[in-house]
Design an enzyme around this catalytic site. Structure first.
Site, PDB file in Angstrom:
ATOM      1  N   THR A  46       2.358  19.630  85.028  1.00  0.00           N
ATOM      2  CA  THR A  46       1.988  20.103  83.697  1.00  0.00           C
ATOM      3  C   THR A  46       1.337  21.474  83.768  1.00  0.00           C
ATOM      4  O   THR A  46       1.697  22.398  83.023  1.00  0.00           O
ATOM      5  CB  THR A  46       1.017  19.109  83.040  1.00  0.00           C
ATOM      6  OG1 THR A  46       1.600  17.816  83.014  1.00  0.00           O
ATOM      7  CG2 THR A  46       0.670  19.543  81.623  1.00  0.00           C
ATOM      8  N   TYR A 109       9.291  11.151  75.311  1.00  0.00           N
ATOM      9  CA  TYR A 109      10.154  11.100  74.131  1.00  0.00           C
ATOM     10  C   TYR A 109      10.972   9.802  74.040  1.00  0.00           C
ATOM     11  O   TYR A 109      11.025   9.175  72.986  1.00  0.00           O
ATOM     12  CB  TYR A 109      11.092  12.314  74.036  1.00  0.00           C
ATOM     13  CG  TYR A 109      11.850  12.365  72.725  1.00  0.00           C
ATOM     14  CD1 TYR A 109      11.227  12.812  71.571  1.00  0.00           C
ATOM     15  CD2 TYR A 109      13.168  11.927  72.642  1.00  0.00           C
ATOM     16  CE1 TYR A 109      11.898  12.817  70.354  1.00  0.00           C
ATOM     17  CE2 TYR A 109      13.840  11.930  71.434  1.00  0.00           C
ATOM     18  CZ  TYR A 109      13.207  12.375  70.293  1.00  0.00           C
ATOM     19  OH  TYR A 109      13.872  12.387  69.096  1.00  0.00           O
ATOM     20  N   TYR A 135       2.921   9.173  87.623  1.00  0.00           N
ATOM     21  CA  TYR A 135       2.019   9.987  86.807  1.00  0.00           C
ATOM     22  C   TYR A 135       1.952   9.363  85.420  1.00  0.00           C
ATOM     23  O   TYR A 135       2.924   9.397  84.671  1.00  0.00           O
ATOM     24  CB  TYR A 135       2.526  11.428  86.755  1.00  0.00           C
ATOM     25  CG  TYR A 135       1.681  12.400  85.975  1.00  0.00           C
ATOM     26  CD1 TYR A 135       0.389  12.108  85.550  1.00  0.00           C
ATOM     27  CD2 TYR A 135       2.200  13.653  85.663  1.00  0.00           C
ATOM     28  CE1 TYR A 135      -0.361  13.026  84.835  1.00  0.00           C
ATOM     29  CE2 TYR A 135       1.452  14.589  84.952  1.00  0.00           C
ATOM     30  CZ  TYR A 135       0.175  14.260  84.527  1.00  0.00           C
ATOM     31  OH  TYR A 135      -0.563  15.176  83.821  1.00  0.00           O
ATOM     32  N   ARG A 140       0.409  12.657  76.622  1.00  0.00           N
ATOM     33  CA  ARG A 140       1.483  13.663  76.576  1.00  0.00           C
ATOM     34  C   ARG A 140       2.863  13.029  76.400  1.00  0.00           C
ATOM     35  O   ARG A 140       3.750  13.644  75.814  1.00  0.00           O
ATOM     36  CB  ARG A 140       1.480  14.500  77.858  1.00  0.00           C
ATOM     37  CG  ARG A 140       0.413  15.586  77.878  1.00  0.00           C
ATOM     38  CD  ARG A 140       0.599  16.472  79.102  1.00  0.00           C
ATOM     39  NE  ARG A 140      -0.387  17.539  79.168  1.00  0.00           N
ATOM     40  CZ  ARG A 140      -0.219  18.768  78.691  1.00  0.00           C
ATOM     41  NH1 ARG A 140       0.908  19.091  78.095  1.00  0.00           N
ATOM     42  NH2 ARG A 140      -1.168  19.667  78.809  1.00  0.00           N
ATOM     43  N   LYS A 164      -1.228   8.777  89.620  1.00  0.00           N
ATOM     44  CA  LYS A 164      -2.164   9.715  89.013  1.00  0.00           C
ATOM     45  C   LYS A 164      -2.509   9.145  87.650  1.00  0.00           C
ATOM     46  O   LYS A 164      -1.657   9.057  86.765  1.00  0.00           O
ATOM     47  CB  LYS A 164      -1.543  11.106  88.880  1.00  0.00           C
ATOM     48  CG  LYS A 164      -2.442  12.096  88.143  1.00  0.00           C
ATOM     49  CD  LYS A 164      -1.777  13.451  87.958  1.00  0.00           C
ATOM     50  CE  LYS A 164      -2.665  14.382  87.133  1.00  0.00           C
ATOM     51  NZ  LYS A 164      -2.040  15.708  86.895  1.00  0.00           N
ATOM     52  N   ILE A 206      -5.993  14.686  91.246  1.00  0.00           N
ATOM     53  CA  ILE A 206      -5.000  15.741  91.062  1.00  0.00           C
ATOM     54  C   ILE A 206      -5.538  16.571  89.912  1.00  0.00           C
ATOM     55  O   ILE A 206      -5.553  16.128  88.771  1.00  0.00           O
ATOM     56  CB  ILE A 206      -3.598  15.167  90.814  1.00  0.00           C
ATOM     57  CG1 ILE A 206      -3.141  14.412  92.072  1.00  0.00           C
ATOM     58  CG2 ILE A 206      -2.610  16.275  90.466  1.00  0.00           C
ATOM     59  CD1 ILE A 206      -1.805  13.709  91.934  1.00  0.00           C
TER      60      ILE A 206
END
Length: 295
Positions: A46, A109, A135, A140, A164, A206
């Site tokens: 990201t 999405y 992750y 997000r 993560k 991270i």
């Protein structure tokens, strides 16, 4: 054995004003990280603005980072996609280039079911031989890896080794680690929750903060790993105003401004991200100074 323990930097990607990757400055940032104790580099996540890179550009940046680091510390390539086949292809190339592992984000999405997540991550992992870190960042992606799903993947798929955790939900994290019984390498994905997550069995972070404060982030993790939670907690609490400033606008808008403050020309952001507001820049500058990073 874990890919790394301690502070892994979610490294930013410097750009020239024309939008092309500034490899000279990227190389400087990589060397700054290694010189200041960063334990691993996570490239094209990201913070690295991989979402606005072409696939070729994305993998060129990954290759440059791997070659520049030259095995001094682990390099983990962000190769996630909401298209499983694309994620597989990027992950294969990362392995070919010499990545020590990949970071694979939940499909955004599409809003996959938990069964869909299991099928997605299993297909990626089985296509490569290097370790996979999941992750989980539902803020997000709109999709949350439930504790039972994370545990199943880490138990059933030999090279899915960790996660993560950027959920900000410590109760969920605790449940996952209780169910895992040691089968998950847990990394904080929240710079403001590194020590709490490590107290639940995490082995590092991270980190966005590591871009500008690699030594402090490394030291915080090492103190926690050594069991010196008083010292780790002090670093965590001292860093909170800076962490808040680094997330005053969507990442990586503030951290690219912060990098410029310490003399690394991170360059512009790619649309749809825009430059930090003057108000937030002033708050960020004060937080950087208070944390001892600039005068």
């Amino acid at each position: 054995m874990a890919i790394f323990k301690g502070a892994g930097v979610a490294i930013a990607t410097p750009f020239y004003e024309n939008g092309e990757v500034n490899y000279d400055e990227f190389g400087r940032l990589i060397e700054f990280q290694i010189e200041n104790g960063t334990d691993a580099i996570i490239v094209c996540g990201t913070t690295g603005e991989a979402a606005t890179m072409s696939e070729k550009e994305h993998m060129d940046v990954v290759k440059y980072c791997i070659d520049k680091v030259a095995k001094r510390i682990p390099v983990i390539a962000g190769t996630g996609s909401n298209c499983t086949q694309t994620a597989i292809e990027l992950s294969k190339i990362a392995q070919e280039y010499g990545a020590d592992g990949i970071l694979s984000v939940t499909p955004y999405y599409n809003k996959a079911t938990q069964n869909g997540l299991i099928a997605h991550f299993t297909a990626i992992a089985e296509a490569i031989d290097i370790p996979v870190i999941l992750y989980n960042v539902p803020g997000r992606t709109g999709t949350n890896i439930q504790p039972e799903t994370a545990v199943k993947l880490c138990r059933d798929v030999k090279n899915i080794v960790g996660i993560k955790d950027a959920t900000g939900n410590l109760a969920q994290t605790a449940k996952m680690m209780q169910l895992a019984d040691g089968c998950i390498d847990l990394y904080s994905g929240e710079d403001g929750l590194v020590v709490p997550i490590m107290s639940l069995g995490g082995i590092g972070v991270i980190s966005v903060l590591s871009n500008v404060a690699p030594k402090q982030t490394h030291d915080m993790c090492m103190k926690a790993l050594e069991g010196d939670y008083a010292a780790a907690r002090k670093i965590q609490l001292d860093a909170l105003p800076l962490v808040d400033a680094l997330f005053s606008e969507v990442n990586p808008i503030p951290v690219k401004a912060a990098l410029k403050m310490i003399g690394i020309e991170a360059g512009p952001l790619r649309l749809p991200l825009t430059e930090i507001s003057d108000e937030h820049r002033a708050v960020l500058k004060k937080a950087m100074a208070d944390f001892g990073l600039i005068k």
